[in-house]
Design an enzyme around this catalytic site. Sequence first.
Site, PDB file in Angstrom:
ATOM      1  N   ASN A  16      13.284 -15.267 -26.409  1.00 32.58           N
ATOM      2  CA  ASN A  16      12.146 -16.182 -26.543  1.00 32.58           C
ATOM      3  C   ASN A  16      12.328 -17.322 -25.514  1.00 32.58           C
ATOM      4  OD1 ASN A  16      10.701 -18.523 -27.392  1.00 32.58           O
ATOM      5  ND2 ASN A  16      10.453 -17.635 -29.426  1.00 32.58           N
ATOM      6  N   GLY A  18      10.694 -20.039 -24.933  1.00 30.04           N
ATOM      7  CA  GLY A  18      10.607 -21.387 -25.500  1.00 30.04           C
ATOM      8  C   GLY A  18      11.940 -21.820 -26.076  1.00 30.04           C
ATOM      9  N   ASP A  75      17.987 -18.166 -35.198  1.00 25.12           N
ATOM     10  CA  ASP A  75      16.945 -17.505 -35.971  1.00 25.12           C
ATOM     11  C   ASP A  75      16.196 -18.605 -36.700  1.00 25.12           C
ATOM     12  OD1 ASP A  75      15.939 -14.768 -36.397  1.00 25.12           O
ATOM     13  OD2 ASP A  75      16.011 -15.412 -38.482  1.00 25.12           O
ATOM     14  N   SER A  76      14.893 -18.595 -36.536  1.00 25.24           N
ATOM     15  CA  SER A  76      14.137 -19.737 -37.031  1.00 25.24           C
ATOM     16  C   SER A  76      12.819 -19.294 -37.614  1.00 25.24           C
ATOM     17  CB  SER A  76      13.929 -20.736 -35.898  1.00 25.24           C
ATOM     18  OG  SER A  76      13.564 -20.076 -34.705  1.00 25.24           O
ATOM     19  N   GLY A 159       5.302 -21.280 -29.886  1.00 22.05           N
ATOM     20  CA  GLY A 159       5.092 -20.781 -31.250  1.00 22.05           C
ATOM     21  C   GLY A 159       4.072 -21.598 -32.034  1.00 22.05           C
ATOM     22  N   LYS A 181      10.757 -34.262 -29.369  1.00 17.99           N
ATOM     23  CA  LYS A 181      10.937 -33.126 -30.295  1.00 17.99           C
ATOM     24  C   LYS A 181      12.425 -32.830 -30.461  1.00 17.99           C
ATOM     25  CE  LYS A 181      10.088 -28.245 -31.157  1.00 17.99           C
ATOM     26  NZ  LYS A 181       9.717 -26.913 -30.664  1.00 17.99           N
TER      27      LYS A 181
END
Length: 200
Positions: A16, A18, A75-76, A159, A181
């Site tokens: 991913n 991002g 993992d989110s 996402g 963030k």
Amino acid sequence: MTRILGKGRLVAATHNKGKVKELKDLFEPAGLEVVSAIDLDLPEPEETELTFAGNALIKARAAAKATGEPALSDDSGLEVTALGGMPGVHTAIWAGEPRDFYKAMEKVESLLQDIDATDRSARFVSTLAVVWPDGHEEVFEGTVEGDLVWPPRGDKGFGYDPVFIAKGETETFGEMDPKKKHAMSHRADAFAKLKAALLS
Ligand code: ITT
């Protein structure tokens, strides 16, 4: 015993983009060189577990085995209170194949509207796993609480960022400066725990 993560190369077991960017922003100032599974063309293992920690370990174990180097995975997901914690570990899958996060955000919103939800609270969860080639493993979990807005706002981040506002904030994560963030996100929370245990 907890093991200190030495400075040097760390394989980020994620495909991913991002996440790769955020993991670099968090880990590189601590003196680690983050090389991603995309850069190394590593295969994507199937995420068969029902927990964030279980899936994080699958990804980091596979990358440590394939490279012979320490590997980091994330993992989110998004847990929506009124939806009983969904999409949770299935957060990426809700975007379909190929991934379409606008569709995934719309799905969450339409489920909330179907049940006339007044509670729009949600949390992001990030579980970071570090696995060494000799099998040693460490896992850290972070969260950030917030509320969901509709329509989506902002094109920063990735996402579900455009629909999530952290508690006490007015901007969505999609509108927020990435530096801000990184000071409050679920991934930053997990990283702070990892840093205290493995990088000090
Ligand atoms: P890897 O497994 O290759 O790391 P993935 O996207 O499949 O990539 P996950 O299985 O952990 O990763 O899915 C988590 C999803 O949760 C991810 O695709 C995002 O849509 C969402 N997510 C996680 N962290 C987020 C964040 O900081 N902002 C917005 N959405 C996030």
